[in-house]
Design an enzyme around this catalytic site. Sequence first.
Site, PDB file in Angstrom:
ATOM      1  N   ASP A  19      12.365  52.357  47.315  1.00 35.90           N
ATOM      2  CA  ASP A  19      12.526  51.559  48.538  1.00 35.90           C
ATOM      3  C   ASP A  19      13.966  51.161  48.799  1.00 35.90           C
ATOM      4  O   ASP A  19      14.483  51.341  49.897  1.00 35.90           O
ATOM      5  CB  ASP A  19      11.696  50.256  48.456  1.00 35.90           C
ATOM      6  CG  ASP A  19      10.207  50.522  48.349  1.00 35.90           C
ATOM      7  OD1 ASP A  19       9.831  51.643  47.940  1.00 35.90           O
ATOM      8  OD2 ASP A  19       9.422  49.610  48.648  1.00 35.90           O
ATOM      9  N   ARG A  99      12.984  34.746  42.415  1.00 35.33           N
ATOM     10  CA  ARG A  99      13.593  35.059  43.719  1.00 35.33           C
ATOM     11  C   ARG A  99      14.753  34.156  44.109  1.00 35.33           C
ATOM     12  O   ARG A  99      15.793  34.652  44.560  1.00 35.33           O
ATOM     13  CB  ARG A  99      12.533  35.074  44.821  1.00 35.33           C
ATOM     14  CG  ARG A  99      11.471  36.155  44.673  1.00 35.33           C
ATOM     15  CD  ARG A  99      12.042  37.508  44.375  1.00 35.33           C
ATOM     16  NE  ARG A  99      11.022  38.548  44.380  1.00 35.33           N
ATOM     17  CZ  ARG A  99      11.197  39.766  43.896  1.00 35.33           C
ATOM     18  NH1 ARG A  99      12.368  40.101  43.382  1.00 35.33           N
ATOM     19  NH2 ARG A  99      10.232  40.655  43.926  1.00 35.33           N
ATOM     20  N   ASP A 128       7.863  37.101  49.117  1.00 36.12           N
ATOM     21  CA  ASP A 128       9.225  37.274  48.632  1.00 36.12           C
ATOM     22  C   ASP A 128      10.269  37.221  49.744  1.00 36.12           C
ATOM     23  O   ASP A 128      11.361  36.694  49.562  1.00 36.12           O
ATOM     24  CB  ASP A 128       9.339  38.578  47.832  1.00 36.12           C
ATOM     25  CG  ASP A 128       8.639  38.464  46.481  1.00 36.12           C
ATOM     26  OD1 ASP A 128       8.613  37.334  45.937  1.00 36.12           O
ATOM     27  OD2 ASP A 128       8.127  39.470  45.972  1.00 36.12           O
ATOM     28  N   SER A 180       2.286  48.171  43.049  1.00 37.27           N
ATOM     29  CA  SER A 180       3.561  47.519  43.254  1.00 37.27           C
ATOM     30  C   SER A 180       3.782  46.602  42.046  1.00 37.27           C
ATOM     31  O   SER A 180       2.980  45.714  41.777  1.00 37.27           O
ATOM     32  CB  SER A 180       3.513  46.702  44.550  1.00 37.27           C
ATOM     33  OG  SER A 180       4.570  45.777  44.551  1.00 37.27           O
TER      34      SER A 180
HETATM   35  N1  ARG Z   1       2.022  37.559  44.368  1.00 38.09           N
HETATM   36  C1  ARG Z   1       3.128  37.242  43.532  1.00 38.09           C
HETATM   37  C2  ARG Z   1       3.994  36.213  44.199  1.00 38.09           C
HETATM   38  O1  ARG Z   1       3.935  36.064  45.389  1.00 38.09           O
HETATM   39  C3  ARG Z   1       3.920  38.459  43.119  1.00 38.09           C
HETATM   40  C4  ARG Z   1       4.676  39.156  44.224  1.00 38.09           C
HETATM   41  C5  ARG Z   1       5.531  40.347  43.809  1.00 38.09           C
HETATM   42  N2  ARG Z   1       4.812  41.288  43.024  1.00 38.09           N
HETATM   43  C6  ARG Z   1       4.695  42.590  43.252  1.00 38.09           C
HETATM   44  N3  ARG Z   1       3.948  43.282  42.438  1.00 38.09           N
HETATM   45  N4  ARG Z   1       5.299  43.164  44.245  1.00 38.09           N
HETATM   46  O2  ARG Z   1       4.765  35.553  43.543  1.00 38.09           O
END
Ligand code: ARG
Length: 400
Positions: A19, A99, A128, A180
């Site tokens: 990505d 993050r 995110d 993912s």
């Molecule tokens: N659902 C989790 C959160 O919002 C993880 C998000 C990222 N994870 C991922 N496999 N893309 O914190």
Amino acid sequence: MSAGRQVKRVCLAYSGGLDTSVILHWLIHTYGCEVVAYTADIGQEEELAGLPEKAKETGAVDCVIRDVREEFARDFVFPAIRGGAIYEGTYLLGTALARPLIAKHQAEVARETGCDAVAHGATGKGNDQVRFELTFRALSPELHIIAPWREWDIRSRSDCFAYCEKYGIPVTATLEKPYSIDRNMMHVSYEGGVLEDPWRAPDESMFLTTKSPEKAPDVPSEITIGFERGTPVSIDGEALSPAQLLHRLNALAGEHGVGRVDMVENRFVGLKSRGVYETPGGTVLHCAHRAVESITLDREVMHERDRLSPRYAELIYNGFWYSPEMDVVRALMEASQANVTGEARVSLYKGSVRVTGRRSPVSLYNVAQSSFEDAGPEDTYDQADASGFIRLQGVRLPRR
Ligand code: ARG
């Protein structure tokens, strides 16, 4: 494709994966700008060697890698442990905690390398994007924000591959990447693919850091974790840095299959999402921390803190790490921890973590007072007082 706004140089949160490789090229192609690739080493255990070469091959003018592992454990994971931050009673917030730190350093790198914009690879459906962008807003509001997933007409991974093929972008991933995955020193998270059916159990082969509880050793491991003012500082008496401690605990607990969670959670944007997580070290820390609190925290302080823990978790989850309300909640969390010093012993066995002992030089637990035995003059608790205590509690109770 045409750019919505003029930017000269963009700092992109880059992993070297499919990505963000496409995004790197797309930014240059769409905005006619320069791109500085930026990667945070947050314990994702991916090969970071060769990343700058790859970024430059894809068109970046520069590539900056920052090792933020100690800062992550010390200033993000450990505060969450001290505050008992667990979202919807289940999710230990591994991604949500990472993050704001990634974004904070990204804003710094942007400033240092003369960028006027920042970009990230989070989609328009998730949490995110909110966490990245609220951090940019709070720390560097002058930076323009680009979220390609909300702008371009690429819709899927196969579109990404087609894009790479068209422009000769080097990629190593295979098309049928089934989930993912987001990994850092606190956890691994899995979403998407077959997991989107909430009834479908995850395949055993998916898990990267925990053994299956069924295949874990038949003999439990006992470990002792030391805390100072709510902060984990040692394992079995050996002092460790925050990142070392978390790393060590991940290995110990992962071996015993501790820390797997499978849930459907409420995303901030309003969607429900099925997520599977493995958080071995973090799970043990929450458990051991509470055990030390059980003998070192005043009852009312503990209950005030516990009332706020879900709110603390929600603020972390929703991306408000840098916000005025977070400062206030965090201040209470930290103040509550002044006396939380001591050790907890836990037993790790086939997916579970169980407290088997706790002790503290500043313990509030008074054997003489609590004992069933007659402890003599040490015991200042007069059982006769309980009669009046209960009678007065009962005064206001209406007959029914
Ligand atoms: N659902 C989790 C959160 O919002 C993880 C998000 C990222 N994870 C991922 N496999 N893309 O914190």
